[in-house]
Design a protein around this motif. Sequence first.
Motif, mmCIF file in Angstrom:
data_model
loop_
_atom_site.group_PDB
_atom_site.id
_atom_site.type_symbol
_atom_site.label_atom_id
_atom_site.label_comp_id
_atom_site.label_asym_id
_atom_site.label_seq_id
_atom_site.Cartn_x
_atom_site.Cartn_y
_atom_site.Cartn_z
ATOM 1 N N ILE A 1 45.018 41.065 35.583
ATOM 2 C CA ILE A 1 45.110 39.636 35.839
ATOM 3 C C ILE A 1 44.484 38.930 34.639
ATOM 4 O O ILE A 1 43.307 39.120 34.341
ATOM 5 C CB ILE A 1 44.384 39.221 37.129
ATOM 6 C CG1 ILE A 1 44.977 39.964 38.324
ATOM 7 C CG2 ILE A 1 44.469 37.707 37.324
ATOM 8 C CD1 ILE A 1 44.239 39.717 39.623
ATOM 9 N N VAL A 2 45.301 38.153 33.926
ATOM 10 C CA VAL A 2 44.841 37.422 32.754
ATOM 11 C C VAL A 2 44.527 35.994 33.196
ATOM 12 O O VAL A 2 45.360 35.342 33.825
ATOM 13 C CB VAL A 2 45.923 37.411 31.653
ATOM 14 C CG1 VAL A 2 45.452 36.632 30.440
ATOM 15 C CG2 VAL A 2 46.305 38.832 31.267
ATOM 16 N N TYR A 3 43.343 35.530 32.888
ATOM 17 C CA TYR A 3 42.954 34.172 33.267
ATOM 18 C C TYR A 3 43.195 33.229 32.099
ATOM 19 O O TYR A 3 42.847 33.521 30.964
ATOM 20 C CB TYR A 3 41.491 34.134 33.718
ATOM 21 C CG TYR A 3 41.328 34.795 35.050
ATOM 22 C CD1 TYR A 3 41.553 34.071 36.222
ATOM 23 C CD2 TYR A 3 41.014 36.141 35.159
ATOM 24 C CE1 TYR A 3 41.448 34.676 37.466
ATOM 25 C CE2 TYR A 3 40.903 36.755 36.392
ATOM 26 C CZ TYR A 3 41.115 36.016 37.532
ATOM 27 O OH TYR A 3 41.021 36.616 38.758
ATOM 28 N N GLY B 1 45.051 32.446 37.311
ATOM 29 C CA GLY B 1 45.211 33.856 36.990
ATOM 30 C C GLY B 1 46.684 34.209 36.934
ATOM 31 O O GLY B 1 47.452 33.844 37.820
ATOM 32 N N VAL B 2 47.077 34.891 35.881
ATOM 33 C CA VAL B 2 48.458 35.338 35.719
ATOM 34 C C VAL B 2 48.492 36.837 35.981
ATOM 35 O O VAL B 2 47.838 37.607 35.281
ATOM 36 C CB VAL B 2 48.982 35.020 34.299
ATOM 37 C CG1 VAL B 2 50.406 35.516 34.123
ATOM 38 C CG2 VAL B 2 48.880 33.528 34.017
ATOM 39 N N VAL B 3 49.228 37.240 37.004
ATOM 40 C CA VAL B 3 49.313 38.644 37.385
ATOM 41 C C VAL B 3 50.379 39.330 36.557
ATOM 42 O O VAL B 3 51.511 38.861 36.462
ATOM 43 C CB VAL B 3 49.642 38.777 38.890
ATOM 44 C CG1 VAL B 3 49.803 40.236 39.269
ATOM 45 C CG2 VAL B 3 48.558 38.124 39.728
ATOM 46 N N HIS B 4 50.010 40.443 35.941
ATOM 47 C CA HIS B 4 50.966 41.269 35.205
ATOM 48 C C HIS B 4 51.089 42.617 35.903
ATOM 49 O O HIS B 4 50.085 43.258 36.209
ATOM 50 C CB HIS B 4 50.510 41.505 33.760
ATOM 51 C CG HIS B 4 50.737 40.342 32.859
ATOM 52 N ND1 HIS B 4 51.964 40.050 32.335
ATOM 53 C CD2 HIS B 4 49.887 39.399 32.407
ATOM 54 C CE1 HIS B 4 51.865 38.976 31.574
ATOM 55 N NE2 HIS B 4 50.612 38.555 31.613
ATOM 56 N N MET C 1 53.608 44.411 31.514
ATOM 57 C CA MET C 1 52.739 44.736 30.380
ATOM 58 C C MET C 1 53.524 45.475 29.303
ATOM 59 O O MET C 1 53.408 45.167 28.109
ATOM 60 C CB MET C 1 51.554 45.590 30.837
ATOM 61 C CG MET C 1 50.547 44.850 31.688
ATOM 62 S SD MET C 1 49.661 43.571 30.792
ATOM 63 C CE MET C 1 48.729 44.567 29.643
ATOM 64 N N ILE C 2 54.326 46.440 29.705
ATOM 65 C CA ILE C 2 55.160 47.182 28.745
ATOM 66 C C ILE C 2 56.150 46.235 28.066
ATOM 67 O O ILE C 2 56.366 46.297 26.852
ATOM 68 C CB ILE C 2 55.895 48.357 29.428
ATOM 69 C CG1 ILE C 2 54.888 49.363 29.988
ATOM 70 C CG2 ILE C 2 56.885 49.020 28.482
ATOM 71 C CD1 ILE C 2 54.008 50.013 28.950
#
Length: 72
Positions: free
Chosen positions: A46-48, A58-61, A66-67
């Motif tokens: 999770i990138v904030y 929060g951005v959920v990957h 991710m790949i």
Amino acid sequence: MACVQRVIVYGETEDDCTVSFKALCEDPEFTAPWPKLEPKKDTAVIVYTSDTDRKVKGVVHTHCSMIANVLD
């Protein structure tokens, strides 16, 4: 429901509930089970970030996203 069985730390351990990453790497007996996951559904990170109004979100990957970002 899964529970935490071990906390791995980078650096020195302070109690019996933690183990150092270095100790795991040096232990020939240690094996970690491969997790069962669904790459298109399961959260990898999770990138904030914030928007123009400075509201944090929060951005959920997933593993697949991710790949895709790496290959892009």
